[in-house]
Design a protein around this motif. Structure first.
Motif, PDB file in Angstrom:
ATOM      1  N   ALA A  49      20.734   5.201 -36.258  1.00 11.73           N
ATOM      2  CA  ALA A  49      20.254   6.342 -36.554  1.00 11.73           C
ATOM      3  C   ALA A  49      18.716   6.344 -35.700  1.00 11.73           C
ATOM      4  N   LEU A  50      18.459   7.602 -35.211  1.00  9.76           N
ATOM      5  CA  LEU A  50      17.281   8.158 -34.606  1.00  9.76           C
ATOM      6  C   LEU A  50      16.817   8.932 -35.775  1.00  9.76           C
ATOM      7  N   ALA A  91      16.518   8.415 -22.545  1.00 16.30           N
ATOM      8  CA  ALA A  91      17.059   7.107 -22.238  1.00 16.30           C
ATOM      9  C   ALA A  91      16.532   6.394 -23.559  1.00 16.30           C
ATOM     10  N   ARG A  92      15.671   6.691 -24.474  1.00 13.17           N
ATOM     11  CA  ARG A  92      15.376   6.354 -25.658  1.00 13.17           C
ATOM     12  C   ARG A  92      16.129   6.836 -26.711  1.00 13.17           C
ATOM     13  N   ALA A  93      16.544   8.047 -26.606  1.00 10.67           N
ATOM     14  CA  ALA A  93      17.110   8.654 -27.803  1.00 10.67           C
ATOM     15  C   ALA A  93      18.780   8.028 -27.856  1.00 10.67           C
ATOM     16  N   ARG A  94      19.198   7.582 -26.841  1.00  9.88           N
ATOM     17  CA  ARG A  94      20.655   7.204 -26.718  1.00  9.88           C
ATOM     18  C   ARG A  94      21.703   7.687 -27.928  1.00  9.88           C
ATOM     19  N   ALA A  95      22.906   7.267 -27.675  1.00 11.69           N
ATOM     20  CA  ALA A  95      23.792   7.803 -28.878  1.00 11.69           C
ATOM     21  C   ALA A  95      23.607   7.215 -30.258  1.00 11.69           C
ATOM     22  N   GLY A  96      23.927   7.960 -31.156  1.00 12.18           N
ATOM     23  CA  GLY A  96      23.855   7.578 -32.498  1.00 12.18           C
ATOM     24  C   GLY A  96      23.550   8.703 -33.214  1.00 12.18           C
ATOM     25  N   ARG A  97      23.456   8.643 -34.480  1.00  8.69           N
ATOM     26  CA  ARG A  97      23.187   9.531 -35.545  1.00  8.69           C
ATOM     27  C   ARG A  97      21.571  10.001 -35.517  1.00  8.69           C
ATOM     28  N   LEU A  98      21.431  11.391 -35.927  1.00 11.92           N
ATOM     29  CA  LEU A  98      20.306  11.519 -35.825  1.00 11.92           C
ATOM     30  C   LEU A  98      19.960  11.949 -37.479  1.00 11.92           C
ATOM     31  N   ARG A  99      18.676  11.788 -37.959  1.00 14.08           N
ATOM     32  CA  ARG A  99      18.408  11.834 -39.443  1.00 14.08           C
ATOM     33  C   ARG A  99      16.834  12.256 -39.659  1.00 14.08           C
ATOM     34  N   LEU A 100      16.441  12.832 -40.425  1.00 13.14           N
ATOM     35  CA  LEU A 100      15.114  13.106 -40.853  1.00 13.14           C
ATOM     36  C   LEU A 100      14.888  12.328 -42.116  1.00 13.14           C
ATOM     37  N   ASP A 101      13.665  11.933 -42.133  1.00  9.88           N
ATOM     38  CA  ASP A 101      13.081  11.285 -43.362  1.00  9.88           C
ATOM     39  C   ASP A 101      11.753  11.796 -43.688  1.00  9.88           C
ATOM     40  N   VAL A 102      11.525  11.938 -44.926  1.00 13.84           N
ATOM     41  CA  VAL A 102      10.103  12.125 -45.301  1.00 13.84           C
ATOM     42  C   VAL A 102       9.643  10.939 -46.051  1.00 13.84           C
ATOM     43  N   VAL A 103       8.358  10.486 -45.479  1.00 11.35           N
ATOM     44  CA  VAL A 103       7.447   9.603 -46.433  1.00 11.35           C
ATOM     45  C   VAL A 103       6.519  10.287 -47.159  1.00 11.35           C
ATOM     46  N   GLY A 104       6.596   9.924 -48.493  1.00 10.37           N
ATOM     47  CA  GLY A 104       5.243  10.709 -49.466  1.00 10.37           C
ATOM     48  C   GLY A 104       4.256   9.271 -49.577  1.00 10.37           C
ATOM     49  N   VAL A 105       3.141   9.618 -49.187  1.00 10.63           N
ATOM     50  CA  VAL A 105       2.067   8.458 -49.687  1.00 10.63           C
ATOM     51  C   VAL A 105       1.025   9.341 -50.728  1.00 10.63           C
ATOM     52  N   LEU A 106       0.784   8.536 -51.726  1.00 13.11           N
ATOM     53  CA  LEU A 106      -0.023   8.879 -52.787  1.00 13.11           C
ATOM     54  C   LEU A 106      -1.148   7.793 -52.932  1.00 13.11           C
ATOM     55  N   LEU A 107      -2.408   8.322 -52.723  1.00 11.61           N
ATOM     56  CA  LEU A 107      -3.406   7.549 -52.515  1.00 11.61           C
ATOM     57  C   LEU A 107      -4.344   7.652 -53.891  1.00 11.61           C
ATOM     58  N   ASP A 108      -4.698   6.309 -54.611  1.00 10.76           N
ATOM     59  CA  ASP A 108      -5.437   6.413 -55.702  1.00 10.76           C
ATOM     60  C   ASP A 108      -6.876   6.436 -55.225  1.00 10.76           C
ATOM     61  N   ALA A 109      -8.092   6.256 -56.330  1.00  8.71           N
ATOM     62  CA  ALA A 109      -9.143   6.585 -56.084  1.00  8.71           C
ATOM     63  C   ALA A 109      -9.673   5.302 -55.355  1.00  8.71           C
ATOM     64  N   GLY A 110      -9.003   4.120 -55.581  1.00  4.17           N
ATOM     65  CA  GLY A 110      -9.375   3.074 -54.796  1.00  4.17           C
ATOM     66  C   GLY A 110      -8.885   2.766 -53.404  1.00  4.17           C
ATOM     67  N   GLY A 111      -7.975   3.759 -52.956  1.00  2.88           N
ATOM     68  CA  GLY A 111      -7.489   3.759 -51.589  1.00  2.88           C
ATOM     69  C   GLY A 111      -6.064   3.054 -51.650  1.00  2.88           C
ATOM     70  N   ARG A 112      -5.474   2.503 -52.651  1.00  6.99           N
ATOM     71  CA  ARG A 112      -4.200   1.948 -52.853  1.00  6.99           C
ATOM     72  C   ARG A 112      -3.174   3.044 -52.899  1.00  6.99           C
TER      73      ARG A 112
END
Length: 124
Positions: A49-50, A91-112
């Motif tokens: 998947a791309l 050239a980089r896209a080459r055949a394959g599935r296309l997919r969309l992902d979402v990554v959620g990042v929650l930072l605490d007060a210490g930056g973790r």
């Protein structure tokens, strides 16, 4: 994370998300790809998947979680952008599935960071 600007918080979240994806076996093909219609935070190859990846970073959930901020309109725009990325990088896209992902990042007060990764977003 102290007095970081909104842009710095977003850049930190993108680094966290990239590390998460790479640790999960994805290959990063592009970062912050821009065209006149918008930006893809990350483009990765995950198996056959791309994947266009939207990264949402928050320091608090007062206005909702990072994932809740992705609207159906944003998903439609990301889908269009992924198609444009493919046309721009055949050239980089080459055949394959296309997919969309979402990554959620929650930072605490210490930056973790806590990371949520949703694969195959169809609409929000």
């Amino acid at each position: 994370m102290g007095a970081l600007t909104r842009r710095e918080v977003g850049a930190h979240g993108e680094r966290v998300a990239e590390a998460h994806l790479v640790a999960a076996g994805a290959e990063v093909l592009d970062r912050n790809w821009r065209c006149r219609w918008g930006e893809l935070d990350l483009v990765v190859r995950d198996g056959d998947a791309l994947v266009g990846v939207e990264v949402r970073t928050r320091r608090t959930t007062a206005a909702g979680t990072p994932l809740e901020s992705v609207t159906p309109l944003k998903v439609a725009r990301l889908r269009r952008l992924l198609g444009l990325w493919c046309a721009d990088h055949p050239a980089r896209a080459r055949a394959g599935r296309l997919r969309l992902d979402v990554v959620g990042v929650l930072l605490d007060a210490g930056g973790r960071a806590s990371v949520q990764h949703v694969r195959g977003v169809e609409g929000a």
